[in-house]
Design a protein around this motif. Structure first.
Motif, PDB file in Angstrom:
ATOM      1  N   GLU A  49       1.271   4.420   4.986  1.00  0.00           N
ATOM      2  CA  GLU A  49       0.384   4.969   4.096  1.00  0.00           C
ATOM      3  C   GLU A  49      -0.271   6.204   4.409  1.00  0.00           C
ATOM      4  O   GLU A  49      -0.421   7.285   4.073  1.00  0.00           O
ATOM      5  CB  GLU A  49      -0.573   4.150   3.308  1.00  0.00           C
ATOM      6  CG  GLU A  49      -1.447   4.562   2.238  1.00  0.00           C
ATOM      7  CD  GLU A  49      -1.044   5.385   1.121  1.00  0.00           C
ATOM      8  OE1 GLU A  49       0.213   4.886   0.789  1.00  0.00           O
ATOM      9  OE2 GLU A  49      -1.460   6.095   0.359  1.00  0.00           O
ATOM     10  N   ASN A  65       2.292   8.760   4.907  1.00  0.00           N
ATOM     11  CA  ASN A  65       2.672   9.284   3.618  1.00  0.00           C
ATOM     12  C   ASN A  65       1.659  10.240   3.120  1.00  0.00           C
ATOM     13  O   ASN A  65       2.086  11.339   2.589  1.00  0.00           O
ATOM     14  CB  ASN A  65       2.901   8.050   2.803  1.00  0.00           C
ATOM     15  CG  ASN A  65       3.470   8.582   1.438  1.00  0.00           C
ATOM     16  OD1 ASN A  65       4.541   9.165   1.628  1.00  0.00           O
ATOM     17  ND2 ASN A  65       3.010   8.147   0.295  1.00  0.00           N
ATOM     18  N   THR A  66       0.340   9.875   3.237  1.00  0.00           N
ATOM     19  CA  THR A  66      -0.796  10.957   2.938  1.00  0.00           C
ATOM     20  C   THR A  66      -0.546  12.098   3.768  1.00  0.00           C
ATOM     21  O   THR A  66      -0.706  13.238   2.809  1.00  0.00           O
ATOM     22  CB  THR A  66      -2.154  10.191   3.199  1.00  0.00           C
ATOM     23  OG1 THR A  66      -2.325   8.979   2.504  1.00  0.00           O
ATOM     24  CG2 THR A  66      -3.198  11.188   2.877  1.00  0.00           C
ATOM     25  N   VAL A 104       2.118  13.534   4.936  1.00  0.00           N
ATOM     26  CA  VAL A 104       3.244  14.198   4.521  1.00  0.00           C
ATOM     27  C   VAL A 104       2.978  14.967   3.161  1.00  0.00           C
ATOM     28  O   VAL A 104       3.089  16.136   2.771  1.00  0.00           O
ATOM     29  CB  VAL A 104       4.424  13.216   4.200  1.00  0.00           C
ATOM     30  CG1 VAL A 104       5.509  13.734   3.167  1.00  0.00           C
ATOM     31  CG2 VAL A 104       5.059  12.675   5.296  1.00  0.00           C
TER      32      VAL A 104
END
Lengths: 262, 262, 262, 262
Positions: free
Chosen positions: A227, A230-231, A233
DNA sequence: CATGAATGAGTCTTCATTCAT
DNA sequence: TATGAATGAAGACTCATTCAT
């Protein structure tokens, strides 16, 4: 950097600096001469609109440039695939766009890959080996479980930060349960194996609680790391991802509870 | 679905359908009288968001009329959409397959939805409100931050376990960076807001460390929960997801480190 | 369509196709040499408007190479489009029927044209230039206004008689007020400009009345010519259209009134 | 003009001025009462978003309003068809849009007409009789051929100017060679017959040249008139069409040539 | 009669894949 | 090998027409 020269009585404009050397080292010529003047056209298909003009003398020199070989094309398509997947998403990406990005013809892709999914699968297959080798090396160089965990997370973040396109594709496609699931889940599984190993080391060291439900801990750690990546990204990589590793590992080890609350 | 009744000396045809029960439980009438007969216009298009309230006297009469006609079809398509999205992935799903699943003709889909994405968007728009209302209720009923966190995670897992197809689609699409990103990211953002709120409560209570980097903690928790849910989804729901909540929250609070190691 | 030749000691593959003869009669080369072999890239997309000129030395060599490949297909689709438009009307024509008529696959149409309307637009864009050039030439060769008017009308009728399908489509679409209006109205406007020019010449000569309301005269002439052509189109071209020019111009000049009546 | 009244204990807003009396004289009610307040919804399908609110007293009064009969609906659909054809073009017009414009259901159209083309055909069939009766009357009231021609052209322009939608559709569809051709060509043929008749009268009077090729003269006149009307249509009727009749007939009679040139 | 939800045939358009060069 | 024009299957979307109410 432009240079004027003469070719068959025509003035020829030579432009060298705009050539995309990294991707393509053979010479590409577009002569545009009508006896009066000459000019440049951009090749808007597969060559990134880069154009060079040569005169005969230059032709001779170019003769020594190595030709594009299979290996080169294979790698170029692989990279172009990831670039386009990151840009459009795997489903929206088209073979044509990948071919254009790689500077090859559409049909050429099929000489190297079965289809679109094969590009993705082979890319990750290749990178997986490489990245897990780095993980292994990082872990093996550490003494404590805490340090090992830190190095793993750190190394993970480093690898993704180095190749943002890969990170985008990986994060975006990880959750795709259908196609590609085996490939990508396999990666996650191996990652979780590493974590399990570290947990066990930590338990032996006495720094990690012994009653933990390992299957859950593995997901707890992977999910949190994932996560955070992902954040990063989605934030388009505007901050340093690796600096998140230390506070993240701290959360893993101590949780969010204050000592007094224990 | 039609019923004749008498109203102020006029014969009135009453037709009830076309409306979402979830949004509207009242009756809707359009009387068209010209002195000889009277009839009803069904409000079939463009009225989805319109809410009309009737006098209680009428409501009583309406209460016995079943409301399944269009309502039913709308819901059937919505559910069929999620079923097919879960089965094939949003991109691979076709309108034809959704129509077949819902037992309607292809064209019928377009009477209720703009296009494929609209089905997904409206499904989540509807469920989001409902699920967050449950979250809020669960949290509000708890006294301590730890209990709140437990209830949130628990409630999340419960909701997903109840509707596995939704869980599959949500987990699969969460990471889609392109289309739908706003819708789904919005949900995650709201979830993180709830977490932040709980963290702050816990800090006030003194059970959560004060020096934590909140942005990271939110992702740490969301990521871990999400991954645990995702694992359950991939495992095809073969075990009880909610029982993971307690040990997971324990990990959040205490981390994996043993007290002696601190 | 390919030919090997030698150029400055390099083997050069030469490929000529892909270009509209009407627009471009020069040769286009892209040499790609890497010292081992050389090959040609065909410029297939996005180059329709690009014109490249070669040195005359090359032109001579090129002269013997036929150019039918893509050129042929482009023209075939264009002609098939007009044939089908004439047969069914622009709206009722389908891409499939045009493809069948042209002997290509449906998808092929989209390699050459944006959509159905684009076929029509490009056809008229191409023919307009050509036909107005003929008009201009015809007019410039005449001495008196009467003769000019005669030649214009004559030339118009000739052009339409030569290509009846074009005539059918043009007459049918001229009055379409919606789509294509700009394209076709533009043509009529240019036609009326020619007429206005001739009228003014005639006024200077003293053979045309000076008090005429020019805007009306232009439409008077265009409408009459157009109707005569249209009648011929509907009659399926069974008589000689051009022989109508002389009596028609007589009507324009003298009207229907007998001299004694004036 | 709004008026408040009371209905079953609810405050009801009554709005009368926005009712589309011309098209629809029966009453349409939308009650929106929830016991607390009431409000108005626009009926956006088929009723031009016009809404009335009535109370029971008003209902009684409405009882005397004559119902919509077949004839009325037939005429409404006919007019709605022409309105939509003028707005979108015959091909682009949909049955749904015509139904909405007419304030009837889609299916109702099929009770009165075979299909879309049938609406157009029957409209022109009806108007043709009417308009040619006017032409006949206008011509019969004149003494000289010149006057007759003037009255015909004048009457034509008057009729089109009165019903601009008809003019748009007629001019746009006249040249459609395929569907409708018979219908519309028939009209033109009758028009030309009238012209021929006038010509012959004129020749008998000695004001029209005897050697004229009648078939050409008819088209010469019709085409010119048609073009002038068409220009007016495209100009969106911004000037007076009928005032074009006098100078146009002058051109027919005298031509554009100056007397001295003869 | 009138309605309008439902239908599904018909069209446009995209794009993975093939294959002659 | 490499090419890329050509293909045609597949899918989204529209809308005339039907028919149960």
């Amino acid at each position: 950097m432009r240079e004027q020269c003469s070719f068959l009585g025509c003035v020829v404009t030579k432009k060298l600096d705009s050539f995309y050397v990294g991707l393509l080292s053979e010479a590409i010529f577009i002569f545009c001469c009508n006896g009066y003047d000459s000019f440049v056209f951009s090749l808007n298909k597969g060559f990134n609109t880069q154009v060079m003009f040569f005169n005969p003398v230059f032709l001779v020199r170019e003769a020594s440039i190595s030709r594009i070989d299979r290996q080169d094309k294979y790698q170029r398509i692989l990279r172009a695939g990831i670039t386009v997947f990151a840009r459009r998403g795997v489903f929206r990406a088209t073979i044509s766009e990948i071919a254009r990005e790689a500077g090859v013809a559409d049909g050429t892709i099929y000489l190297y890959f079965k289809n679109k999914d094969d590009i993705l699968a082979r890319f990750f297959a290749g990178r997986t080996e490489e990245i897990f080798a780095r993980f292994r090396k990082a872990i093996d160089g550490a003494d404590t479980a805490r340090e090992k965990l830190f190095r793993l997370v750190s190394c993970h973040m480093e690898a993704f930060q180095e190749d943002r396109e890969m990170a985008v594709v990986f994060q975006a496609e990880t959750r795709k349960i259908h196609a590609m699931a085996c490939q990508v889940n396999d990666i996650s599984a191996r990652y979780r194996d590493l974590i399990a190993e570290i947990i066990e080391d930590g338990q032996a060291e006495g720094v990690i609680r012994k009653e933990l439900y390992i299957a859950l801990v593995k997901r707890f750690i992977l999910g949190a790391v994932d996560e955070v990546v992902n954040t990063w990204v989605l934030a388009e990589g505007k901050y340093d991802l690796v600096s998140m590793a230390e506070p993240l590992v701290d959360l893993f080890m101590r949780g969010i509870g204050s000592a007094s609350a224990e």
